[in-house]
Design an enzyme around this catalytic site. Structure first.
Site, mmCIF file in Angstrom:
data_model
loop_
_atom_site.group_PDB
_atom_site.id
_atom_site.type_symbol
_atom_site.label_atom_id
_atom_site.label_comp_id
_atom_site.label_asym_id
_atom_site.label_seq_id
_atom_site.Cartn_x
_atom_site.Cartn_y
_atom_site.Cartn_z
ATOM 1 N N HIS A 77 35.425 66.000 61.789
ATOM 2 C CA HIS A 77 35.956 66.703 62.961
ATOM 3 C C HIS A 77 37.230 67.446 62.540
ATOM 4 C CE1 HIS A 77 36.535 67.900 66.934
ATOM 5 N NE2 HIS A 77 36.690 66.758 67.574
ATOM 6 N N GLN A 114 39.894 69.016 65.123
ATOM 7 C CA GLN A 114 40.806 68.066 65.754
ATOM 8 C C GLN A 114 41.975 67.748 64.825
ATOM 9 O OE1 GLN A 114 40.668 66.625 68.985
ATOM 10 N NE2 GLN A 114 42.757 66.087 68.366
ATOM 11 N N ASP A 161 40.885 56.079 68.166
ATOM 12 C CA ASP A 161 39.812 56.905 68.717
ATOM 13 C C ASP A 161 38.880 55.990 69.481
ATOM 14 O OD1 ASP A 161 38.149 59.098 69.205
ATOM 15 O OD2 ASP A 161 37.036 58.849 67.331
ATOM 16 N N CYS A 172 42.486 61.515 70.180
ATOM 17 C CA CYS A 172 41.842 62.826 70.349
ATOM 18 C C CYS A 172 41.181 62.985 71.716
ATOM 19 C CB CYS A 172 40.859 63.100 69.227
ATOM 20 S SG CYS A 172 39.411 62.026 69.207
ATOM 21 N N ARG A 220 44.777 71.741 70.701
ATOM 22 C CA ARG A 220 43.436 72.108 70.246
ATOM 23 C C ARG A 220 43.174 73.587 70.523
ATOM 24 N NH1 ARG A 220 41.695 66.783 72.152
ATOM 25 N NH2 ARG A 220 40.958 67.670 74.124
#
Length: 241
Positions: free
Chosen positions: A58, A61, A154, A194, A222
């Site tokens: 990812h 991110q 996360d 995130c 983001r």
């Protein structure tokens, strides 16, 4: 476009789709599952292909997270970050590679059976040796967090893992980021997630809503980080220029 609006991977191969889209637009941004599809598309496209999420990585991110850390801590080099929880998921992989690239000391902690792939650990260690950072993987969350400048977690139940929810909650219970765990980090440490967050599972409400949390700045970043990425890809010098 979603899967129901195209023939991607059904009637039409990823390579063929890449060739068609390359004639119609300037960038391809794809959020998908298997990372191999992104690699196939990138190999055939004549325009940039951005991985906005795959099962393995990812990276977008990570750009937002690094921006958020820089806003709060200044120079990234030499900072220590601890990621605790599911270390085998795309975020665990990406923190190792991305933070090592930034010259940071990244510690990733997860229970046995939920550690990053060996090849990714090796890549992160190689990168860190070149940037002056370090990359380490461990089991104990307190060891990872002790003295850290940044604490990260996360979701324990990522997309496609809903059937494993009970098993994962049991496995990751000791990795919940509480005020007690945050107290092991530096007093001025910041907390990242995130999002979306499952409150009282991977993070306690008093942490995500507390003064050390910068998750809302992280969420906003983001947008800014991805605008910067697209601008850079569209304006960078091409080979031979």
């Amino acid at each position: 476009m979603n899967a129901g609006e195209s023939q991607l991977g059904i009637k039409e191969s990823f390579s063929d789709t890449a060739r068609v889209l390359s004639r119609m637009m300037s960038l391809i941004v794809w959020r998908t599952f298997a990372h191999s599809g992104l690699e196939e598309m990138a190999a055939s496209a004549t325009i940039p292909v951005i991985n906005s999420l795959s099962d393995d990585f990812h990276p977008c991110q990570i750009l937002a997270d690094l921006q958020t850390i820089r806003e709060n801590k200044g120079d990234l080099r030499g900072l220590t970050a601890a990621y605790v929880g599911d270390a085998a998921n795309n975020m665990g992989h990406s923190y190792l590679l991305g933070f090592a690239t930034a010259g940071m000391h990244i510690r990733v902690a997860g229970p046995e059976g939920y550690h990053p792939r060996a090849d990714i650990i090796a890549d992160a260690e190689r990168i860190a040796a070149e940037t002056g950072g370090s990359a380490s993987v461990m089991v104990d969350p307190a060891t990872a967090v002790t003295g850290a400048d940044v604490v990260i977690t996360d979701s324990w139940v990522s997309m496609g893992m809903e059937d494993e929810k009970a098993e994962r909650i049991a496995a990751f219970g000791a990795y919940r980021v509480t005020s007690e765990l945050m107290a092991q980090a530096k007093p001025e440490a910041i907390f990242l997630h995130c999002l979306p967050a499952y409150r009282e599972y991977e993070v306690a409400a008093e942490v995500i809503d507390g003064p050390q949390s910068v998750v809302w700045d992280e969420a906003e970043n983001r947008v800014h980080a991805q605008k910067a990425l697209m601008t850079w890809l569209l304006t960078r010098p091409q080979d031979g220029e």
